[in-house]
Design an enzyme around this catalytic site. Structure first.
Site, mmCIF file in Angstrom:
data_model
loop_
_atom_site.group_PDB
_atom_site.id
_atom_site.type_symbol
_atom_site.label_atom_id
_atom_site.label_comp_id
_atom_site.label_asym_id
_atom_site.label_seq_id
_atom_site.Cartn_x
_atom_site.Cartn_y
_atom_site.Cartn_z
ATOM 1 C CG ASP A 61 -2.329 0.582 0.820
ATOM 2 O OD1 ASP A 61 -2.359 1.649 0.163
ATOM 3 O OD2 ASP A 61 -3.348 -0.048 1.156
ATOM 4 C CB ALA B 151 -20.714 18.167 -17.867
ATOM 5 C CE1 TYR C 117 -13.180 2.329 -9.220
ATOM 6 C CE2 TYR C 117 -15.375 1.651 -9.914
ATOM 7 C CZ TYR C 117 -14.252 1.449 -9.145
ATOM 8 O OH TYR C 117 -14.193 0.362 -8.305
#
Lengths: 439, 439
Positions: free
Chosen positions: A231, A291, A344
């Site tokens: 991590d 947008a 994503y």
């Protein structure tokens, strides 16, 4: 509010309330009762033999009485749509005997060889529609899934078909529902001990400091692996705690670094002597409507969730790691799309494209690469959501009426990390409780 | 309750309210404004030329001002995930200029050639996740869909790619959202008149007496075809009315009869001199939970919805009908499954398997076979459903917030019946308003 009170209120309001799911606990029986084997395919005999070998009580007569822990359906020899009628109706007759947490597992056959045989293709695809609908009818935390035998000659006793049967019958697959696991080759070796299928393996888990990553680290450890938790330095303390909990080692590393693959490989070899399993779990979200999306939000998500994995995989393949099994975290957002997550979803769809196109390279080294796509997974955060909202969200998960837990994702990752899963390659397995999202 | 009052009440209650969809009316402009062409792929130049040829105003600069009727995105040359960033962000900048009923149409490239190139595969699949998410963000009845160029050398000016662009920009695709249309070959010829793409064709529509079948008959007629309506004798009166309305002929026939294909072929040849298009629309439901399913319910659904089609298709292929285009009605239930519809879902999934496995036979005769899978289609019955229930159902269709109309299914069927659609074969096109069900 306590659970019994909440359940009573939900019932009064006519809101759905979920049944507890049967999850894996070491030492529990594989299935909660007798297994009924139905259907005329060759898989029926193979399944019976495999199940008896596992000490499971098997029944072949759908007219029998008594509770059933599971129904195994051999639909691998369908030649025409009419062939589905008898096993489907026999399943219906037996359904009331299926206990809470029970399982339906069907053997199907893929349509790859069906070009020019529309009658057989209709039967085979029809079985999928049947199975997915059946999954939506089960209650009490029971699930229905299929094992798709890819080639015409591939049998139900191929190691990965056996492993898939084991996984789908067990509590490890609690939140896998309405899904198909494709077995394409006879590759793979069965574990000596099904409770320790990762014995002797060294596994790297990125994003291991918390949440799903920590659950994966714990699950791989429980199944016998030595674990390297990775991590970012900022999560160092939490990472150290997880690594200590699983008796593994911690590697503080930002996976977007160009040399991340080398750093992981060096750490695994130095501290554990080898590297067998890589779980690409680390990922970020930077949600924004397109947008309003800016370059930094877009690029950081793609860099962390996708480009880093592509680079690390290239390093691992170049190193010629024999038998390497890679599992990447995708998402149902990458399948169905999601408002506010163009970046994503692009990254997670990209992961699915990546595993598909990397399968041959992985197989050439005797390994494999697959993805797991979680649906709605309950975390500490979602527990704070009001009851009514959670009940409404359950409308989208009408089969199990609840989100999954991090451990459900971890169990699917673990399954795909087994040596026995070598015949499953380039695929994406959804862990979504047959959510309507991305069905 | 009138619509304005209902809309006001819904707004007060915070319930979603759908925007009217832009549907095709002969003579309307193709798109409601200027088309912005973005992206670096070869499809950008081809699209610009095609659009100008249709008399559409085209802009290539994303920084320009003024309302946009559509955005066309050339994503057909992506080589790495980073290549998606610029066109995605440029699309985001232009989104606010997209008018209600506007369109986003993207050119993508399939991953068939990507085995061994995970970087390119990740980019290509990533574009799909991006597009599906973008579709969920559009409002005002605007939609986003993709044209997937199947081969590496297949260009955006292949007839079926041109036809797909036309369909997806037009009001004909009002309820098609978040979908991908795969173009696999350069087969097909463009129509002389885009308002009459079925001029001179003879089309058979089963189940034509009412509902979606009647809408298909009307749409095919509007687009220039001569129509043979088929339905069971019990629906004879309604069938005659539809046939008369479309200036076609009626054939009373139960399609489960073994000689149904011969009867249809004989009627078409005798009364119209030929047979060019077959629409397998006739279908039944006999819903029941599998635990309560009886043999007659199961078998009648499979017989009508699937086995009859397999038999009729065999007749048509055996007759060697040149250029025959077949369109079958599937269902999102066949994709995602549906509670109470194990039999129906099996039959509709079977239809999808059938069209896939029949594609080569159809192409060998210069024709094609595809399926259309409707989602939730509003009929007279659903208009009676209470407002709150309909609003809740719209949660499952978050993009367009409404069910489709029979004509929306008919338009998709019509498109797949075009000669120009010959490069689209063996596929299933969803008409589901990007419903979450079966996404």
């Amino acid at each position: 509010m306590n659970s019994a009170l909440a359940r009573g209120m939900a019932r009064k309001a006519g809101l759905p309330w979920p049944a507890p799911l049967r999850r894996h606990r070491p030492g529990d029986p594989l299935v909660p009762g007798t297994v009924l084997v139905l259907g005329g395919g060759a898989a029926a005999g193979a399944a019976e033999e495999i199940l008896r070998g596992w000490g499971v009580e098997v029944r072949r007569n759908s007219g029998g009485a008594g509770p059933l822990g599971a129904i195994v359906l051999a639909l691998d020899a369908l030649r025409a749509p009419a062939d589905l009628s008898a096993p489907a109706l026999a399943t219906g007759q037996a359904l009331r005997q299926l206990v809470p947490g029970g399982r339906v597992v069907a053997y199907l056959r893929g349509e790859a060889g069906d070009a020019g045989d529309p009658v057989r293709a209709a039967a085979r695809r029809g079985a999928e529609g049947f199975l997915r609908s059946l999954a939506r009818e089960l209650r009490g935390g029971a699930t229905a899934n299929g094992i798709v035998l890819g080639g015409e000659t591939l049998c139900a006793d191929a190691p990965s078909a056996v492993a898939a049967l084991r996984f789908l019958l067990s509590g490890r697959s609690a939140y896998v529902d309405g899904q198909l696991v494709r077995v394409d080759t006879t590759a793979g070796t069965l574990p000596v001990d099904w409770e320790l299928p990762l014995q002797g393996k060294v596994a790297v888990v990125t994003g291991a400091a918390r949440g799903i990553g920590a659950a994966i680290a714990r699950t791989l450890r429980r199944d016998g692996a030595s674990v390297v938790g990775v991590d970012v330095p900022a999560a160092g303390e939490a990472l150290a705690a997880v690594a200590s909990q699983v008796g593994g080692t911690a590697l503080q590393l930002d996976i977007v670094r160009p040399d991340a693959g080398q750093a992981i490989l060096a750490h695994a070899r130095e501290r554990h002597g080898r590297l067998d399993i890589v779980v690409h779990n680390a990922g970020i979200t930077r949600d924004r409507l397109l947008a309003n999306m800016d370059r930094s939000r877009w690029e950081s998500v793609v860099a962390v969730n996708l480009e880093s994995q592509l680079r690390m995989n290239a390093t691992f393949f170049d190193a010629g790691l024999q038998g390497l099994r890679i599992v990447s975290l995708a998402s149902t957002s990458g399948i169905a799309g999601n408002r506010g997550q163009t970046n994503y979803a692009a990254s997670k769809a990209g992961v699915m494209g990546m595993v598909g196109a990397s399968a041959a390279a992985a197989a050439a080294l005797g390994g494999g690469i697959n993805a797991v796509a979680p649906g709605f997974i309950e975390t500490d955060m979602t527990a704070a959501v009001p009851l009514a909202t959670r009940a409404a969200a359950r409308l989208l998960m009408p089969s199990l009426m609840q989100g999954g837990l991090p451990v459900d994702v971890a169990e699917a990752v673990g399954f795909l990390a087994w040596d026995a899963a070598a015949g499953i390659n380039g695929q994406t397995l959804r862990v979504c409780g047959q959510s309507l999202v991305g069905a």
